[in-house]
Design an enzyme around this catalytic site. Sequence first.
Site, PDB file in Angstrom:
ATOM      1  N   HIS A 308       2.975   3.871   2.995  1.00  0.00           N
ATOM      2  CA  HIS A 308       3.419   3.755   4.391  1.00  0.00           C
ATOM      3  C   HIS A 308       3.509   5.148   4.977  1.00  0.00           C
ATOM      4  CE1 HIS A 308       5.766   2.603   7.912  1.00  0.00           C
ATOM      5  NE2 HIS A 308       5.367   1.379   7.661  1.00  0.00           N
ATOM      6  N   ASP A 366       3.706  -5.789   4.028  1.00  0.00           N
ATOM      7  CA  ASP A 366       2.521  -6.660   3.968  1.00  0.00           C
ATOM      8  C   ASP A 366       2.249  -7.168   2.565  1.00  0.00           C
ATOM      9  OD1 ASP A 366       1.704  -4.365   6.220  1.00  0.00           O
ATOM     10  OD2 ASP A 366       1.406  -6.458   6.746  1.00  0.00           O
TER      11      ASP A 366
END
Length: 432
Positions: A308, A366
């Site tokens: 991320h 996700d």
Amino acid sequence: MSKDTVTIRDNRNNREVEFPILHGSEGPAVFDITHLYRDLGLFTLDPGFRSTASCKSDITFIDGEEGILLYRGYPVEQLVDRCDHLEVCYLLLNGELPTDAENKEFRRIVTNHTMMHEQLAQMYRGFRRDAHPMAILVGVVGALSAFYHDSIDIRDPRHRLVSAFRIIAKMPTIAAAAYKYYMGQPFMYPKNELTYAENFLHMMFATPCGEYKVSPVMARAMDQIMILHADHEQNASTSTVRLAGSSQANPFAAISAGVGSLWGPAHGGANEAVLKMLREIGSVERIPEFIKRAKDPNDPFRLMGFGHRVYKNFDPRAQILRKTAKEILDAMGYVYDPLFHIALELEKIALEDEYFVRKKLYPNVDFYSGVILSAMGIPTNMFTVIFAVSRSIGWIAQWNEMIGSDEGIGRPRQLYTGHARRDVPPSGLKED
Ligand code: SDX
């Protein structure tokens, strides 16, 4: 203590300019370079905005090192436990949680906007049946501009509020219709007595042929997914909405631009890419082969659902969804789901692997949302659509904040690296 400023000195001419340091309520301070070009004749360069704050915002705060996510100051872990998605929509839009009366009125108004114009429903027929539902969503959301001329004077707060209600209310209906169109089934109308998450699942899975009872476990999981994806500071799609909206385009066009940006596998498209990756891995035995590829700088393969830009600790949303994934699999009777088993093994191995530990590549939201949606029987090409439905409140709240600010049109500059001025040959063609 020295003044709350940063001094930049241009060593070519020893010119020094001071810039004020601005402090927010949480997180890193910034130094305001609004007048940098005027005072120093220099632009900054920060591709990907790794060190650049594009705006001031009161809506969402992320602490990537500590794995913290706050919506209007409330920890997302508490919101997902104590509120439903519409209460979180009210919070993100208005800045405070609703009172009981405000909650009821907000629900009433949203409910009354859930149907889409019958002409808009005709638009789906222009797409091939096998069109990706995200392609349909980009088109249909943008087409909302063609239907609502009564609420796009964006300088009027009342118009902005009506547009917000329309986006919140219609996104599930538009998204579910994209699924039905892809499946070749008739569209289902919203049912006013259902909750927001129940309504979405009903429009997805019910048919006119009989009663469809929405599973409470699935509705709860969908509500959690919607809350956890609702907003996330200035990510790629939200920044797209703010920039698109800064030209004073109508809100539906700006949101449609956000849908397009979210589609990418590096962003909201990652949940669909996670399932594709898990299927490609196929078995626990093959995980090391893919871990090796992910570490190879010459191999473009990335472990989808890991890493991320901001979280260099566990994504708090992933922590919550990891638990939900187990609950949903148990409830759906998945004694052994090969994909979830591979996902858990992949998570375990990656978290112990020196490369991923050093680069702080943790599973992100996700990684688990893909597994949950798959367990709910939702096809992978609908995963990012559901992310877009969930994120639409964040987009419209951020758009509303930007329009209400004095930011004006966003217009980044550049470092030009092309040709210096040159003349066109008399022939207009390049000479041999
Ligand atoms: C979302 O911004 C948001 O807030 C987004 C989001 C939201 O709610 O809006 O949180 C939603 O988009 C989550 C992210 C979903 N994307 C994926 O899961 C795709 C896989 N992840 C990567 O593509 C990547 O991690 C990004 C795009 C998410 C972040 O890209 P960065 O900022 O370039 O990654 P990084 O700085 O953390 O990378 C550090 C290093 C790099 O190597 P070096 O250049 O330093 O040598 O780790 C490598 C990267 O190449 N790396 C990976 C990797 N992710 C980063 N290596 C293998 N597998 C990965 N998944």
